[in-house]
Design a protein around this motif. Structure first.
Motif, PDB file in Angstrom:
ATOM      1  N   LYS A   1       0.833  -1.211   0.000  1.00 55.75           N
ATOM      2  CA  LYS A   1       0.000   0.000   0.000  1.00 55.75           C
ATOM      3  C   LYS A   1       0.867   1.261   0.000  1.00 55.75           C
ATOM      4  CE  LYS A   1      -3.786  -0.180   2.685  1.00 55.75           C
ATOM      5  NZ  LYS A   1      -4.706  -0.585   3.790  1.00 55.75           N
ATOM      6  N   GLU A   2       1.995   1.184   0.701  1.00 58.25           N
ATOM      7  CA  GLU A   2       2.908   2.339   0.732  1.00 58.25           C
ATOM      8  C   GLU A   2       3.540   2.582  -0.642  1.00 58.25           C
ATOM      9  OE1 GLU A   2       4.082   5.658   2.214  1.00 58.25           O
ATOM     10  OE2 GLU A   2       2.783   4.299   3.345  1.00 58.25           O
ATOM     11  N   ARG A   5       0.881   4.461  -2.483  1.00 58.04           N
ATOM     12  CA  ARG A   5       0.816   5.847  -1.987  1.00 58.04           C
ATOM     13  C   ARG A   5       1.992   6.660  -2.519  1.00 58.04           C
ATOM     14  NH1 ARG A   5       0.242   3.187   3.314  1.00 58.04           N
ATOM     15  NH2 ARG A   5      -1.989   2.876   3.691  1.00 58.04           N
ATOM     16  N   THR A   6       3.182   6.078  -2.486  1.00 64.13           N
ATOM     17  CA  THR A   6       4.381   6.784  -2.959  1.00 64.13           C
ATOM     18  C   THR A   6       4.258   7.123  -4.433  1.00 64.13           C
ATOM     19  OG1 THR A   6       5.751   5.660  -1.326  1.00 64.13           O
ATOM     20  CG2 THR A   6       6.902   6.639  -3.194  1.00 64.13           C
ATOM     21  N   LYS A  29       1.871   9.994  -4.810  1.00 64.72           N
ATOM     22  CA  LYS A  29       2.480  11.222  -4.282  1.00 64.72           C
ATOM     23  C   LYS A  29       3.568  11.751  -5.225  1.00 64.72           C
ATOM     24  CE  LYS A  29       3.984  10.299  -0.287  1.00 64.72           C
ATOM     25  NZ  LYS A  29       4.134   9.955   1.126  1.00 64.72           N
ATOM     26  N   VAL A  85      -6.369   2.071  -0.866  1.00 59.16           N
ATOM     27  CA  VAL A  85      -5.551   3.293  -0.939  1.00 59.16           C
ATOM     28  C   VAL A  85      -6.317   4.419  -1.639  1.00 59.16           C
ATOM     29  CG1 VAL A  85      -3.443   4.331  -1.893  1.00 59.16           C
ATOM     30  CG2 VAL A  85      -3.351   2.054  -0.854  1.00 59.16           C
ATOM     31  N   GLU A 145      -8.828   5.928   0.746  1.00 54.18           N
ATOM     32  CA  GLU A 145      -8.265   6.791   1.798  1.00 54.18           C
ATOM     33  C   GLU A 145      -7.736   8.101   1.210  1.00 54.18           C
ATOM     34  OE1 GLU A 145      -5.056   4.341   3.368  1.00 54.18           O
ATOM     35  OE2 GLU A 145      -3.588   5.349   2.095  1.00 54.18           O
ATOM     36  N   GLN A 146      -7.249   8.056  -0.043  1.00 55.70           N
ATOM     37  CA  GLN A 146      -6.685   9.258  -0.664  1.00 55.70           C
ATOM     38  C   GLN A 146      -7.776  10.192  -1.201  1.00 55.70           C
ATOM     39  OE1 GLN A 146      -2.904   9.522  -1.821  1.00 55.70           O
ATOM     40  NE2 GLN A 146      -2.725   8.243  -0.026  1.00 55.70           N
TER      41      GLN A 146
END
Length: 310
Positions: free
Chosen positions: A39-40, A43-44, A47, A71, A74-75
């Motif tokens: 998930k990170e 997200r990265t 971003k 993800v 949440e974003q």
């Protein structure tokens, strides 16, 4: 700000470097994956300005789509992200079966929508061809879903030139995804010319040939996974292949870049390749993939790379 490119003749505009997500929840592909790291990674990517995510039902199965859906929820920026997913696999008595029937493809899209927690999919692929469904009928089912607003673009993956022509009989195919890298160039004979002529965007997978084109291996590197049986990684062939990669490294060193970045930049000079989807298992690899966009190859360098791997 990276200039976004249009995927073929679609209305989809993306950063030329996307993210392949088979290592996000792809427990059936990679052992011991951390879902939180996956998930990170997503997200990265978001971003960092990557807005094109490539997933599939069979990554997990199902789990990659679910994690991406979490993800995105949440974003809260669904409309800024272009999602590609794929369907065709199903389990019958514990065995995987490929099904391109219109009914199954429609069911697959509905199930992917639920897992991704969205009401539309930007690009939906038939992941593999089956042996019985007429390809134009399969694509016709996706056209109905496109007209209904459930998907925005139609893709096929792993289709031969004959299957692609049949699938595109009515001109509905927007994207073809197939294996293509400097060691495996068969698609240059018929598939790439056809996609260029018809405005179909070509998205290569395995662009770094299981890491061989990344420049991180030496002749002493040993493999205990699928690469151990891959002819590219065996004996004298492996040593010859490493020598070719070494010539790419020389070009990369002159540019202050990594070998992988030069290889990926070369693909973006090919007709009908608009976007790449290198994978990542860690967030730092996502940022590293984006450095490809800083590499600018001269015509001489493009020709030289092509000759090295003729």
């Amino acid at each position: 700000m990276v200039k976004q490119v249009q995927i073929g003749k679609t209305d989809l505009y993306v950063n030329p470097i996307g993210l392949g997500t088979n290592a996000v929840g792809g427990h059936n592909i990679y052992p011991n994956l951390s879902e939180e790291t996956g998930k990170e990674v997503v997200r990265t990517a978001l971003k960092s300005g990557i807005n094109f995510l490539d997933t599939a039902y069979i990554y997990g199965p199902e789990r990659s789509e679910e994690l991406i859906g979490e993800v995105l929820k949440e974003q809260g920026n669904r409309e800024k992200v272009v999602i590609a997913t794929k369907g065709a696999h199903k389990f019958v008595d514990g065995k995987i079966v490929i099904d391109n029937s219109p009914a199954f493809l429609k069911e697959s899209v509905d199930n992917s929508l639920k897992r991704l927690q969205t009401d539309y999919i930007d690009l939906f692929y038939i992941h593999f061809p089956d042996e019985k469904t007429p390809k134009d009928e399969a694509v016709g089912a996706l056209k109905e879903l496109k007209d209904a607003g459930k998907i925005k673009a139609i893709g096929v993956s792993n289709f031969s030139i004959e299957q692609l022509k049949e699938a595109n009989k009515d001109g509905y195919v927007d994207v073809l995804q197939s294996e293509y890298n400097l060691f495996k160039r068969a698609v240059e004979d018929q598939l790439l010319p056809y996609t260029a002529d018809t405005g179909i965007s070509f998205i290569p997978y395995f662009p770094l040939a299981a890491g061989l084109l990344g420049g991180k291996y030496t002749k002493n590197t040993t493999f205990n996974d699928g690469r151990a049986k891959n002819p590219l990684f065996q004996g004298e062939a492996f040593e010859r292949n490493l020598q070719k990669v070494e010539q790419i490294r020389e070009i990369a060193n002159e540019k202050g870049a990594e070998t992988a970045h030069v290889v990926l930049a070369w693909y973006l000079t090919r007709d009908s390749i608009d976007v790449l989807i290198p994978g990542a298992k860690r967030p730092d690899q996502v940022s590293n993939n984006l450095k490809t966009l800083d590499v600018h190859l001269t015509n001489e360098e493009i020709e030289k790379i092509s000759r090295i791997f003729k």
